[in-house]
Design a protein around this motif. Structure first.
Motif, PDB file in Angstrom:
ATOM      1  N   VAL A 276       0.833  -1.286   0.095  1.00  0.00           N
ATOM      2  CA  VAL A 276       0.066  -0.144   0.086  1.00  0.00           C
ATOM      3  C   VAL A 276       0.899   1.420  -0.029  1.00  0.00           C
ATOM      4  N   GLU A 277       0.545   2.301  -0.750  1.00  0.00           N
ATOM      5  CA  GLU A 277       1.209   3.564  -0.943  1.00  0.00           C
ATOM      6  C   GLU A 277       0.197   4.639  -0.422  1.00  0.00           C
ATOM      7  N   PRO A 278       0.391   4.938   1.163  1.00  0.00           N
ATOM      8  CA  PRO A 278      -0.336   5.971   1.416  1.00  0.00           C
ATOM      9  C   PRO A 278       0.011   7.388   0.899  1.00  0.00           C
ATOM     10  N   ASP A 279      -0.900   8.370   0.979  1.00  0.00           N
ATOM     11  CA  ASP A 279      -0.632   9.579   0.595  1.00  0.00           C
ATOM     12  C   ASP A 279       0.250  10.283   1.737  1.00  0.00           C
ATOM     13  N   ILE A 280      -0.255  10.000   2.940  1.00  0.00           N
ATOM     14  CA  ILE A 280       0.439  10.439   4.077  1.00  0.00           C
ATOM     15  C   ILE A 280       0.525   9.319   5.229  1.00  0.00           C
ATOM     16  N   MET A 281       1.959   9.209   5.635  1.00  0.00           N
ATOM     17  CA  MET A 281       2.161   8.303   6.782  1.00  0.00           C
ATOM     18  C   MET A 281       2.645   9.174   8.003  1.00  0.00           C
ATOM     19  N   CYS A 282       1.989   8.454   9.089  1.00  0.00           N
ATOM     20  CA  CYS A 282       2.650   8.932  10.451  1.00  0.00           C
ATOM     21  C   CYS A 282       3.552   8.056  11.075  1.00  0.00           C
ATOM     22  N   LEU A 283       4.466   8.342  11.500  1.00  0.00           N
ATOM     23  CA  LEU A 283       5.529   7.600  12.393  1.00  0.00           C
ATOM     24  C   LEU A 283       5.881   8.296  13.710  1.00  0.00           C
ATOM     25  N   GLY A 284       6.194   7.450  14.529  1.00  0.00           N
ATOM     26  CA  GLY A 284       6.548   7.748  16.278  1.00  0.00           C
ATOM     27  C   GLY A 284       7.176   6.610  16.814  1.00  0.00           C
ATOM     28  N   LYS A 285       6.534   6.459  17.983  1.00  0.00           N
ATOM     29  CA  LYS A 285       7.042   5.332  18.882  1.00  0.00           C
ATOM     30  C   LYS A 285       8.472   4.878  18.720  1.00  0.00           C
ATOM     31  N   ALA A 286       8.558   3.757  18.006  1.00  0.00           N
ATOM     32  CA  ALA A 286      10.001   3.188  17.855  1.00  0.00           C
ATOM     33  C   ALA A 286      10.879   3.857  16.956  1.00  0.00           C
TER      34      ALA A 286
END
Length: 451
Positions: A276-286
């Motif tokens: 899947v190719e999202p338009d926006i991806m959110c990253l954090g935690k690890a």
């Protein structure tokens, strides 16, 4: 400071997150002093296996020499300078690395400091994107499709796209409206099988997109597993189908990988399971290996271009944080990713996740285990009064089990009546078995005692 003084001052001064302090102040607090590998150590020297990765963040174990070294090396140069109007080396290098390891369409990185902030940025970015393209044509695109029981953080925007009634109902007068669709989880649903469920939910999503396309800016979801509401696992293919519907009806797809990203599901990112190719991806935690707070919101060149202008006041994304792109956190994040690759951690996770799944499935026989579900190193065990009615086990009994796990040397958390197993990603096979064995003993002993 002596132990008694520390406990007193903890009660006197510290307000703990997601904690009823009236209850906490009557408890015997665990105060952590140090960590090593998969273990935490309290001020009494008692050792605890970190079965929740210090809230789902720890990757390579506590007190990792390589991560420590990366921080010390950067400290000798500079600890912080602003990213507003200038740049710095670690933030540039990390952005390049994130672009190289995430889905192909994502090639711009916006930094923040928490998962909630990364979602807040994604929401504002998606909303403003449509206004920047054509303010009149897309004037009504101000809503988001979300999943029931979704969790995306605790800032007001993140709460607005969340779906946890117990967390968020108090703020109902502050949050904006979203459009919720049913969580694709067969357990407790009225559907006969997964195929019937997925077909019905996807039809509902398409109906909403047909009817309200002009109002919908984006579809935000946690890919594959909904974390903080009980580890609901989506059927294979659901995420890909959502992506296809978003493309068909010109809606942005926002994938919140804060909890599931960086190897937690057995792939570096959950989106990778279904290409899947999202338009926006959110990253954090690890993202920093569980060392320091950092988050990132990644997006496409197409979205980024909509914010470009020769006029400072036109189309600019007016959002930022004081410590955006801080050198120390970016340096440790870079080392975290290097260690992922050097230690072949994904291969390790794929092996230990099979162990975790097998060990937890061995608990299904118990009369109070209603469901075992998860992917990778992210599993939940749902405890019930009765398997047929699926009535949740009394929360006081669940909390007693959590306390008993701690007494037996396992640090673990529950989401209401769901016990979560989200261990340190580098945890060994033997440690995985030890974690489940401690819980198995507590499960039997506690419930036998209650009966």
């Amino acid at each position: 400071m002596n132990k008694r003084s520390l406990k007193t001052k903890d009660f006197d001064y510290v307000w703990h997150p997601f904690t009823q302090m009236g209850l906490y102040s009557k408890s015997e607090p665990i105060i952590i002093e140090k960590g090593k590998g998969s273990y935490l150590y309290d001020i009494n020297g008692k050792r605890y296996l970190d079965g929740y990765a210090s809230l789902w963040v720890n990757v390579h174990g506590h007190n990792n020499k390589k991560l420590n070294k990366a921080i010390k090396k950067q400290l000798e140069k500079i600890s912080h300078s602003t990213l507003l109007g200038s740049s710095n080396i670690p933030s540039i290098e990390l952005a390049e690395k994130l672009v190289n390891i995430t889905p192909n369409k994502l090639n711009k990185v916006f930094y923040s400091d928490t998962g909630s902030a990364s979602v807040e940025i994604a929401i504002k970015m998606a909303y403003q994107y449509w206004k920047n393209i054509d303010k009149e044509k897309y004037k009504n695109k101000n809503k988001f499709i979300t999943l029931e029981n979704g969790y995306h953080g605790d800032t007001i925007g993140a709460v607005s796209v969340g779906g946890i009634e117990s967390f968020h109902k108090i703020f109902k007068d502050l949050i904006f409206e979203n459009i919720q669709v049913q969580t694709p989880s067969l357990y407790k649903s009225s559907y006969k099988n997964e195929d019937e469920m997925v077909y019905a939910i996807l039809n509902d999503i398409e109906r909403i997109l047909i009817e309200k396309n002009a109002e919908i800016a984006g579809f935000i979801l946690e890919p594959l597993i909904q974390g903080a509401t009980g580890l609901y696992v989506h059927p294979r293919g659901f995420l890909k189908s959502v992506e296809q519907l978003c493309r068909k009806y010109n809606v942005l797809l926002i994938c919140d990988e804060v909890a599931v990203g960086f190897g937690r599901t057995g792939e570096l990112f959950a989106c990778n399971h279904e290409n899947v190719e999202p338009d926006i991806m959110c990253l954090g935690k690890a993202i920093t290996g569980g060392y320091l707070p950092l988050a990132a919101t990644l997006t496409t060149q197409k979205i980024y271009n909509a914010f470009l202008s020769d006029d400072h006041g036109k189309n600019t994304f007016f959002h930022g944080h004081t410590y955006t792109g801080n050198q120390i956190v970016c340096s440790v994040a870079l080392e975290n990713i290097r260690l992922f690759e050097k230690n072949k951690l994904l291969s390790h996770i794929k092996r230990t996740s099979k162990t975790l799944e097998k060990q937890l499935n061995g608990l299904k026989y118990h009369k109070n285990v209603g469901d075992v579900r998860g992917r990778g190193l992210m599993f939940g065990v749902e405890l019930v009064e009765d398997k047929e009615t699926k009535q949740p086990l009394d929360i006081k009994i669940v909390e007693k089990m959590i306390d008993n796990c701690k007494e037996n040397g396992l640090m673990i958390r529950n989401l209401e009546n769901v016990i979560t197993f989200v261990p340190v990603l580098s945890m060994s096979n033997n440690e995985i078995k030890k974690m489940v064995n401690i819980f198995r003993k507590v499960l039997i002993d506690t419930l036998e005692g209650v009966r």
